[in-house]
Design a protein around this motif. Structure first.
Motif, PDB file in Angstrom:
ATOM      1  N   VAL A   1      16.442 -19.955  24.918  1.00  0.00           N
ATOM      2  CA  VAL A   1      15.500 -20.306  25.986  1.00  0.00           C
ATOM      3  C   VAL A   1      15.864 -19.640  27.321  1.00  0.00           C
ATOM      4  CG1 VAL A   1      14.549 -22.239  27.306  1.00  0.00           C
ATOM      5  CG2 VAL A   1      14.936 -22.486  24.848  1.00  0.00           C
ATOM      6  N   GLY A   2      17.156 -19.470  27.597  1.00  0.00           N
ATOM      7  CA  GLY A   2      17.594 -18.950  28.904  1.00  0.00           C
ATOM      8  C   GLY A   2      16.882 -17.659  29.311  1.00  0.00           C
ATOM      9  N   PRO A   3      16.938 -16.620  28.463  1.00  0.00           N
ATOM     10  CA  PRO A   3      16.258 -15.372  28.847  1.00  0.00           C
ATOM     11  C   PRO A   3      14.743 -15.552  29.003  1.00  0.00           C
ATOM     12  CG  PRO A   3      17.781 -15.010  27.010  1.00  0.00           C
ATOM     13  CD  PRO A   3      17.722 -16.484  27.235  1.00  0.00           C
ATOM     14  N   MET A   4      14.181 -16.512  28.270  1.00  0.00           N
ATOM     15  CA  MET A   4      12.733 -16.765  28.380  1.00  0.00           C
ATOM     16  C   MET A   4      12.391 -17.362  29.741  1.00  0.00           C
ATOM     17  SD  MET A   4      11.184 -15.695  25.755  1.00  0.00           S
ATOM     18  CE  MET A   4       9.598 -16.501  25.799  1.00  0.00           C
ATOM     19  N   THR A   5      13.287 -18.183  30.276  1.00  0.00           N
ATOM     20  CA  THR A   5      13.052 -18.779  31.597  1.00  0.00           C
ATOM     21  C   THR A   5      12.837 -17.671  32.633  1.00  0.00           C
ATOM     22  OG1 THR A   5      14.334 -20.744  31.076  1.00  0.00           O
ATOM     23  CG2 THR A   5      14.107 -20.208  33.414  1.00  0.00           C
ATOM     24  N   ILE A   6      13.713 -16.680  32.570  1.00  0.00           N
ATOM     25  CA  ILE A   6      13.619 -15.592  33.549  1.00  0.00           C
ATOM     26  C   ILE A   6      12.368 -14.751  33.293  1.00  0.00           C
ATOM     27  CG2 ILE A   6      14.792 -13.546  34.455  1.00  0.00           C
ATOM     28  CD1 ILE A   6      17.411 -15.028  34.144  1.00  0.00           C
ATOM     29  N   ALA A   7      12.051 -14.517  32.022  1.00  0.00           N
ATOM     30  CA  ALA A   7      10.837 -13.740  31.708  1.00  0.00           C
ATOM     31  C   ALA A   7       9.590 -14.469  32.228  1.00  0.00           C
ATOM     32  CB  ALA A   7      10.738 -13.512  30.201  1.00  0.00           C
TER      33      ALA A   7
END
Ligand SMILES: NC(=O)C1=CN([C@@H]2O[C@H](COP(=O)(O)OP(=O)(O)OC[C@H]3O[C@@H](n4cnc5c(N)ncnc54)[C@H](OP(=O)(O)O)[C@@H]3O)[C@@H](O)[C@H]2O)C=CC1
Ligand SMILES: Nc1nc(=O)c2c([nH]1)NC[C@@H]1CN(c3ccc(C(=O)N[C@@H](CCC(=O)O)C(=O)O)cc3)C=[N+]21
Length: 369
Positions: free
Chosen positions: A346-352
């Motif tokens: 989920v972490g990289p998706m938050t930034i995306a």
């Protein structure tokens, strides 16, 4: 982040005999300071995710730990939901859209980030956001104020960005120092620049049928985007969200409901969380409690989205800790049909999603479709 019920849980899901007090994040400390890193035995149950060669394909992954007895019994069955790869694809889509807008109307989206204090984790997140902006062609502006700044100084920075037409998104990195009124500060972000989606008007619209928020909070939006991109049906499914914070759990539950799931929210006062969670077809966990959700909490074939980012001690690594989720990863891999890893889920998706909201905001401000 920051609240915590006084309780004992297990930092290591391979054994229930090694209980450790899990400590809340400090407000003005080094990240991850040693007192905040959960003790974690070398019998780790959560290996690091393997790279997935095919960005959006559903990969099968077998357990790489030889120490987790439950995981040794059978081959892992679940698919790894590769948030890192999906986020990369989304960044590419955003970069192409930004070029198209720049060519057509000469506008480049701008994101302003306000960081108060010297928390290392916050500084890392802000640095990562800047890198992500650079990678897609978003202009980023950063204000870094000292821990002892006044609330008025933060409000003044927000006000300047509210009035600046080259800024389309404003993010106030949380948590703020304790002496500041978070509600007042978040309310002062212009709703049309509220790319975090934390303004009460945006949250209110998210909660109401027939209303549309201008922005949806990035982490829950990233969770739903992962489900969509992996073709996981939400409509009519039973979903359990563990956690009810303003920034993750509550908006995640609202979004799932908007997607026609039947939603139950589990929190720290819920009786029998395990039994309730076991009913779910889709689990989103956001508690900040390392490895709290065991395999026995998960229905066979359920989809597990693990939002938690929890540092646990790992003497083998130079930095002395590693990150694990709220869910015992290896146990989940044995019973679920699909699981997000931590890190790389989920972490990289938050930034995306933050980049996506910033692009949406710039398009809206300039009437560009
Ligand atoms: N991947 C990402 O992009 C992001 C990850 N995070 C991570 O997600 C986690 C949660 O963050 P955040 O929502 O800000 O945290 P908060 O501390 O604000 O909220 C935690 C929630 O979990 C609930 N909870 C705590 N303990 C239990 C328990 N034993 N059983 C059931 N529920 C429990 C709390 O219940 P109650 O309301 O009763 O206190 C609360 O609602 C953290 O690890 C954080 O680092 C956060 C943001 C983004
Ligand atoms: N106004 C505001 N908006 C936020 O969205 C916000 C915030 N404040 N405060 C803190 C939390 C936390 N958060 C994360 C974002 C990315 C990763 C992320 O990319 N994690 C990587 C690992 C990073 C690492 O290795 O340290 C991963 O999971 O793969 C994690 C956590 C956003 N938050």
């Amino acid at each position: 982040m920051g609240k915590m019920a006084p309780m004992m849980i297990f930092a290591d899901c391979s054994s229930s005999t090694t209980a450790h007090h899990l400590l809340p994040f400090g407000r003005s400390c080094e990240l991850w300071p040693s007192n905040l890193i959960h003790s974690y035995r070398s019998l780790s149950c959560s290996p690091l995710p393997l790279p997935n060669p095919s960005p959006l394909s559903l990969s099968y992954r077998s357990s790489s730990s030889t120490l987790c007895s439950a995981a040794m019994a059978t081959e892992s069955l679940a698919k790894v939901i590769d948030g890192k790869a999906v986020a990369k694809q989304i960044r590419e889509e955003i970069a192409a859209e930004i070029l198209r807008m720049k060519d057509a109307i000469g506008v480049v989206p701008g994101l302003a980030v306000i960081l108060v204090g010297d928390r290392k984790d916050s500084a890392t997140y802000v640095r990562n956001k800047k890198k992500a902006c650079d990678s897609v062609g978003i202009n980023s502006y950063e204000v870094h104020l000292p821990e002892e700044s006044t609330e008025q100084e933060v409000l003044d920075s927000i006000s300047r960005f509210n009035d600046d037409p080259s800024v389309h998104g404003i993010l106030v990195q949380l948590p703020l120092p304790l002496h500041m009124n978070e509600v007042k500060i978040l309310n002062s972000v212009a709703i049309e620049k509220d790319v975090d989606g934390f303004h009460p008007l945006n949250i209110g619209r998210l909660a109401m049928r027939g209303r549309e928020p201008l922005f949806v909070p990035c982490t829950p939006k990233g969770c739903i985007e992962l489900l969509h991109r992996y073709g996981i049906e939400i409509r009519g499914k039973k979903a359990v969200v563990i956690g009810r914070s303003n920034i993750v759990g509550m908006p995640a539950a609202l979004l799932l409901q908007r997607e026609d799931a039947t939603v139950t929210i589990v929190h720290s006062r819920t009786m029998n969380p395990e039994d309730i969670t076991r009913q779910a077809d889709i689990i989103i966990s956001a508690t900040g409690k390392a490895n709290m959700v065991r395999g026995s909490w998960i229905k066979h074939g359920a989809v597990v989205i693990d939002v938690g980012i929890n540092p646990v001690e790992d003497a083998k690594l130079p930095r002395g800790y590693r990150l694990v989720g709220d869910v015992c990863y290896e146990e989940a891999m044995e019973v679920a049909s699909a699981v997000t890893p931590v890190p790389g889920g989920v972490g990289p998706m938050t930034i995306a999603m933050l980049l996506s909201n910033t692009l949406t905001s710039a398009k809206r401000a300039h009437g560009f479709r």
